[in-house]
Write an enzyme that holds these catalytic residues in place. Structure first.
Site, PDB file in Angstrom:
ATOM      1  N   ASN A 107     -46.112 -30.621 -37.164  1.00  0.00           N
ATOM      2  CA  ASN A 107     -46.361 -29.958 -35.876  1.00  0.00           C
ATOM      3  C   ASN A 107     -45.348 -30.468 -34.864  1.00  0.00           C
ATOM      4  OD1 ASN A 107     -47.880 -28.453 -33.849  1.00  0.00           O
ATOM      5  ND2 ASN A 107     -48.630 -30.431 -33.103  1.00  0.00           N
ATOM      6  N   HIS A 109     -44.977 -31.077 -30.775  1.00  0.00           N
ATOM      7  CA  HIS A 109     -45.784 -31.143 -29.554  1.00  0.00           C
ATOM      8  C   HIS A 109     -44.863 -31.484 -28.379  1.00  0.00           C
ATOM      9  CE1 HIS A 109     -49.258 -31.665 -27.019  1.00  0.00           C
ATOM     10  NE2 HIS A 109     -48.774 -32.825 -26.618  1.00  0.00           N
ATOM     11  N   ASP A 142     -56.446 -34.862 -39.144  1.00  0.00           N
ATOM     12  CA  ASP A 142     -57.640 -34.153 -38.686  1.00  0.00           C
ATOM     13  C   ASP A 142     -57.972 -34.377 -37.215  1.00  0.00           C
ATOM     14  OD1 ASP A 142     -58.408 -36.738 -38.933  1.00  0.00           O
ATOM     15  OD2 ASP A 142     -59.971 -36.390 -40.441  1.00  0.00           O
ATOM     16  N   ASP A 145     -52.975 -33.494 -32.305  1.00  0.00           N
ATOM     17  CA  ASP A 145     -51.728 -34.137 -31.871  1.00  0.00           C
ATOM     18  C   ASP A 145     -51.748 -35.635 -32.170  1.00  0.00           C
ATOM     19  OD1 ASP A 145     -50.899 -31.649 -30.887  1.00  0.00           O
ATOM     20  OD2 ASP A 145     -51.822 -32.016 -28.945  1.00  0.00           O
TER      21      ASP A 145
HETATM   22  C1  GRF Z   1     -43.749 -25.315 -27.821  1.00  0.00           C
HETATM   23  O1  GRF Z   1     -43.590 -25.959 -26.581  1.00  0.00           O
HETATM   24  C2  GRF Z   1     -44.516 -26.184 -28.774  1.00  0.00           C
HETATM   25  O2  GRF Z   1     -44.238 -27.541 -28.623  1.00  0.00           O
HETATM   26  C3  GRF Z   1     -45.933 -25.915 -28.381  1.00  0.00           C
HETATM   27  O3  GRF Z   1     -45.982 -24.535 -28.119  1.00  0.00           O
HETATM   28  C4  GRF Z   1     -44.677 -24.108 -27.714  1.00  0.00           C
HETATM   29  C5  GRF Z   1     -44.262 -23.004 -28.631  1.00  0.00           C
HETATM   30  O4  GRF Z   1     -43.075 -22.388 -28.223  1.00  0.00           O
HETATM   31  N1  GRF Z   1     -46.838 -26.370 -29.410  1.00  0.00           N
HETATM   32  P1  GRF Z   1     -42.339 -21.349 -29.148  1.00  0.00           P
HETATM   33  O5  GRF Z   1     -43.365 -20.272 -29.532  1.00  0.00           O
HETATM   34  O6  GRF Z   1     -41.826 -22.057 -30.356  1.00  0.00           O
HETATM   35  O7  GRF Z   1     -41.256 -20.766 -28.304  1.00  0.00           O
END
Ligand code: GRF
Length: 214
Positions: A107, A109, A142, A145
């Site tokens: 993921n 973040h 689980d 973030d």
């Molecule tokens: C990004 O800032 C990501 O970190 C967050 O949601 C946003 C998604 O942006 N989880 P995109 O759809 O990849 O432009």
């Protein structure tokens, strides 16, 4: 070649960065499927424009989070996906997905975890008054973030930054570190020991320079 499945809910700029890295030979993986839970997601158009197969699975059509995750797993397995990237995917995942892809879900973040988890991380950073912000790529576990951190990149918060300005600068970091982390995983260079991720060999070049702001 590692086959990557990308889950998106929105505009898909991280998906674009991933596809661009693949095209440039810097991903070490091929994007084999893009799944969205929202019909209007820009990420679906980006995938289609790049000849990547897409799949729309609307979460509202399933009776539970776990049932939705079962459908995700079925689609990912059918596409022979090895690694999953959550690229702006706005659903909480359950053990159903985690158990199907153990330590194989990444993921991104938009904060320097463990600070500012959850929604509106960039706004949280502005409101808190931090001088340094950034982005994190981590394995998904689980908790939200929370999983072991693979890469982080930092940017300075400028005195006049609003949420949008900071988010744009953080996004550049996301676009650098997400494809880099995917490549490290695909090359088998990440070793996970509890919360610690050891990177074998040389580390990728650093994301945009960290500025000193006082
Ligand atoms: C990004 O800032 C990501 O970190 C967050 O949601 C946003 C998604 O942006 N989880 P995109 O759809 O990849 O432009």
């Amino acid at each position: 070649m590692t086959r990557l499945g990308v889950l998106v809910s929105g505009r898909g700029s991280n998906l674009s960065a991933i596809v661009e890295a693949q095209r440039a030979g810097r991903l070490g993986a091929e994007v084999g499927l893009v799944i969205s839970n929202r019909p209007g997601a820009g990420g679906l158009e980006i995938a289609a424009a790049n000849q990547v197969p897409t799949c729309l699975l609307e979460h509202g059509a399933y009776p539970s989070r776990s049932a939705f995750d079962r459908a995700l797993v079925d689609a990912l397995v059918a596409a022979r996906i090895d690694l999953v990237a959550l690229a702006g995917f706005d659903r909480l995942v359950t053990r159903t997905l985690l158990d199907a892809f153990p330590v194989r879900i990444l993921n991104v973040h938009p904060a320097l975890l463990p600070a500012f988890t959850g929604l509106h991380a960039q706004r949280q950073a502005i409101e808190y008054g931090v001088r340094v912000a950034g982005a994190t790529v981590h394995y998904v576990d689980d908790q939200v973030d929370h999983g072991p951190i693979v890469l982080q990149g930092a940017v300075a918060v400028q005195p006049n930054d609003d949420e949008a300005a900071l988010a744009a600068r953080i996004l550049e970091v996301e676009h650098a570190i997400f494809p880099a982390a995917i490549r490290l995983h695909a090359e088998g260079r990440l070793e996970v020991h509890g919360r610690h991720v050891r990177i074998r060999g040389s580390v990728p070049p650093p994301p945009p320079a960290l500025l000193w702001i006082a």
